[in-house]
Design an enzyme around this catalytic site. Structure first.
Site, PDB file in Angstrom:
ATOM      1  N   HIS A 131       0.706  -1.360  -0.086  1.00  0.00           N
ATOM      2  CA  HIS A 131       0.031   0.154   0.023  1.00  0.00           C
ATOM      3  C   HIS A 131       0.807   1.306  -0.152  1.00  0.00           C
ATOM      4  CE1 HIS A 131      -3.772   2.131   0.452  1.00  0.00           C
ATOM      5  NE2 HIS A 131      -2.939   2.984   1.222  1.00  0.00           N
ATOM      6  N   HIS A 189       1.060   5.344  -1.468  1.00  0.00           N
ATOM      7  CA  HIS A 189       0.488   6.742  -2.156  1.00  0.00           C
ATOM      8  C   HIS A 189       1.882   7.347  -2.464  1.00  0.00           C
ATOM      9  CE1 HIS A 189      -3.704   6.001  -1.116  1.00  0.00           C
ATOM     10  NE2 HIS A 189      -3.323   6.074   0.330  1.00  0.00           N
ATOM     11  N   ARG A 209      -4.789  15.620   6.257  1.00  0.00           N
ATOM     12  CA  ARG A 209      -5.243  15.541   4.980  1.00  0.00           C
ATOM     13  C   ARG A 209      -5.401  16.983   4.275  1.00  0.00           C
ATOM     14  NH1 ARG A 209     -11.541  13.399   3.639  1.00  0.00           N
ATOM     15  NH2 ARG A 209     -11.934  15.443   4.269  1.00  0.00           N
ATOM     16  N   TYR A 218      -5.228   7.415  -7.106  1.00  0.00           N
ATOM     17  CA  TYR A 218      -6.474   8.098  -7.342  1.00  0.00           C
ATOM     18  C   TYR A 218      -6.256   9.457  -7.982  1.00  0.00           C
ATOM     19  CZ  TYR A 218      -5.509   9.791  -2.307  1.00  0.00           C
ATOM     20  OH  TYR A 218      -4.769  10.464  -1.256  1.00  0.00           O
ATOM     21  N   HIS A 251     -11.892   3.846  -2.918  1.00  0.00           N
ATOM     22  CA  HIS A 251     -11.029   4.511  -2.116  1.00  0.00           C
ATOM     23  C   HIS A 251     -11.759   4.358  -0.768  1.00  0.00           C
ATOM     24  CE1 HIS A 251     -10.262   8.012   0.461  1.00  0.00           C
ATOM     25  NE2 HIS A 251      -8.961   8.118  -0.279  1.00  0.00           N
ATOM     26  N   HIS A 274      -9.595   1.304   1.320  1.00  0.00           N
ATOM     27  CA  HIS A 274      -9.555   1.870   2.532  1.00  0.00           C
ATOM     28  C   HIS A 274     -10.764   1.374   3.514  1.00  0.00           C
ATOM     29  CE1 HIS A 274      -6.786   5.101   0.593  1.00  0.00           C
ATOM     30  NE2 HIS A 274      -5.995   4.160   1.333  1.00  0.00           N
ATOM     31  N   GLU A 287     -10.873   3.231   8.634  1.00  0.00           N
ATOM     32  CA  GLU A 287      -9.302   3.859   8.991  1.00  0.00           C
ATOM     33  C   GLU A 287      -9.590   4.715  10.219  1.00  0.00           C
ATOM     34  OE1 GLU A 287      -5.313   6.338   7.185  1.00  0.00           O
ATOM     35  OE2 GLU A 287      -7.391   5.974   6.003  1.00  0.00           O
ATOM     36  N   HIS A 336      -5.822  -0.803   6.255  1.00  0.00           N
ATOM     37  CA  HIS A 336      -5.939  -0.281   7.729  1.00  0.00           C
ATOM     38  C   HIS A 336      -6.770  -1.186   8.438  1.00  0.00           C
ATOM     39  CE1 HIS A 336      -3.625   3.089   6.434  1.00  0.00           C
ATOM     40  NE2 HIS A 336      -4.486   3.465   5.429  1.00  0.00           N
ATOM     41  N   ASP A 353       2.297   3.110   2.882  1.00  0.00           N
ATOM     42  CA  ASP A 353       0.984   4.066   2.843  1.00  0.00           C
ATOM     43  C   ASP A 353       1.638   5.377   2.764  1.00  0.00           C
ATOM     44  OD1 ASP A 353      -1.240   5.212   3.045  1.00  0.00           O
ATOM     45  OD2 ASP A 353      -1.721   4.828   5.204  1.00  0.00           O
TER      46      ASP A 353
END
Length: 461
Positions: free
Chosen positions: A69, A71, A92, A131, A220, A246, A249, A283, A334
């Site tokens: 996993h 990103h 975020r 994404y 997602h 996901h 989480e 997660h 991640d």
């Protein structure tokens, strides 16, 4: 562009491992012969010294590690998000600001450097949960898969395999009032509808070669995909490929799902036949006992990302209970707070010790399996992750003579590596029978640190 994974000639090279992990024990003096197809053709034991022409691997050689996993663009956040207090949701917002600045070219540069860092850490395959699809205002590029193509080429440049988990992301969040529209930086994540995503994804699947590039799919989260978008149709369309999501989480995700649907995210997906052995929940931190039973009974895997989960103060997931229920476990870096699969492996055990105040939930062998074989399976590459004839010739050698690993007898090398070594102790990495990292130096990306610095500056300053 030269392909760093290509092996020429009728046969591949041979490698002599000073010590090799053969799944159950450490074996001294092992020769790994490879073929032109990049697979192991023979494993010869009892070879005390490197045969003529064999590449020596000094230390403990283990199957190549699988980062299930990733990103890639989150690598630009390291340090930036460590300046004070905050929550997952404030983190975020910083992530969105970086996402808004990426283009296919800058994303290629950043991912190439991040994947080179992974190779230096012993990772031979990455699962990229992708994404970030379109332009900043949501307009598709001339090639609607330009961002995905940038990631595929970045992995090729860095010499590692990639499973591109192209992600459907249609809504901005789930609240007690229902799903919110995409807005701000999120606009570039969406395709407008599940049908539009499927059309673009179908074109992207042409890039899969069954070897170095696998194209899977992802939802997602239940925040970003609604019942009306068609979970059952998504599951049917993506049958036979690795599918990730996901899951739970954050407690807030569970609370919103219960308010809208009356069930947890795991139960909502189960209602639509989503869970199967080719599915991986990422997660799975905040699960009920029923959620654990649902996942285990389906054979769905779970990818734990301990360094990210603790960095974001998400919590400690029920990894041991999930495995007892029947879910195989894999590991991912991640958000790339660090890129170190050995740290992820021991963190799963050590976090469980903290949670339960007992020791010994997983052996070094079980943690190595999560970091390799089960991770490769989660990425749609069953049969990878072992040192045996017919398996891909992907392996990693960890030094046994550093200040972290020196001392234990060779028979305890696996324990020393899993519980004490770091990515800095990786010396050699072979992918598809070709040396990608030799003596701690990346063979095709000559200055990974410099490339990281330049690529991150381009999207953060």
């Amino acid at each position: 562009m030269r392909d760093p994974l290509t092996v020429s000639g009728p046969e591949g090279p041979s490698f002599w491992a000073e010590h090799a992990w053969l799944g159950t024990h450490v074996e001294p003096g092992v020769v790994l012969d490879t073929g032109a197809d990049g697979r192991i053709t023979a494993v010869r034991t009892g070879v005390a010294a490197p045969p003529p022409g064999a590449v020596p691997l000094r230390g403990l050689t283990v199957p190549g590690l699988a980062n299930a996993h990733s990103h890639a663009f989150h690598r630009a956040l390291r340090g930036t998000v460590q300046t004070g207090a905050g929550t997952f949701w404030t983190w975020r917002e910083v992530m969105y600001r970086v996402a808004a600045r990426l283009t296919p070219d800058t994303y290629h540069a950043l991912a190439r450097a991040a994947y080179a860092e992974m190779a230096l850490a012993g990772i031979t395959a990455v699962g990229e949960f992708h994404y970030l699809h379109h332009g900043p205002d949501g307009t598709p590029y001339a090639d609607p898969n330009a961002m995905g193509e940038a990631l595929i080429e970045a992995a090729r440049d860095a010499g590692i395999r990639i499973t591109l988990l192209d992600t459907v992301y249609l809504h901005g969040g789930l609240t007690a009032d229902g799903h919110q529209p995409l807005e701000g930086p999120q606009i570039r994540f969406g395709d407008g509808s599940a049908d539009a995503w499927y059309e673009r994804w179908t074109r992207l699947r042409e890039r899969a070669d069954g070897d170095r590039v696998t194209v899977g799919a992802a939802v997602h989260s239940v925040r970003a995909f609604a019942e009306r978008d068609g979970y059952a149709a998504f599951a049917e369309r993506t049958d036979g490929v690795p599918v990730h999501v996901h899951l739970s989480e954050q407690p807030a995700e569970n609370e919103a799902c219960l308010a809208v649907h009356g069930v947890t995210p795991a139960a909502l997906l189960d209602r639509h036949g989503f869970w199967k052995p080719t599915t991986t929940a990422v997660h799975a931190t905040h699960l009920t006992d029923d959620d654990i039973r649902i996942l285990g009974a389906s054979g769905a895997g779970v990818c734990m990302c301990p360094t990210t989960e603790r960095d974001l103060a998400d919590g400690i997931g029920p990894a041991a209970a999930l495995q007892r229920a029947g879910s195989p476990l894999s590991l991912g870096s991640d958000s790339h707070a660090v890129i170190d699969l050995l740290e992820e492996a021991r963190a799963m055990e050590l976090d469980e010790r903290l949670r339960t105040r007992t020791r010994g939930h997983w052996t070094a062998a079980a943690l190595l399996r999560a970091a390799s074989e089960d991770g490769h399976t989660a990425l749609g590459r069953p049969g990878a992750g072992s040192l045996e004839p017919g398996a891909p010739a992907d392996f990693t050698t960890v030094a046994l003579d550093t200040v972290r690993t020196a001392g234990p007898v060779p028979g305890l090398a696996a324990e020393a590596v899993v519980f004490a070594a770091t990515a800095a102790d990786v010396r050699d990495v072979v992918v598809c029978g070709r040396t990608v990292v030799g003596g701690g130096v990346h063979r095709t990306v000559p200055d990974p640190a410099g490339e990281l610095a330049r690529a991150i500056a381009a999207v953060t300053t």
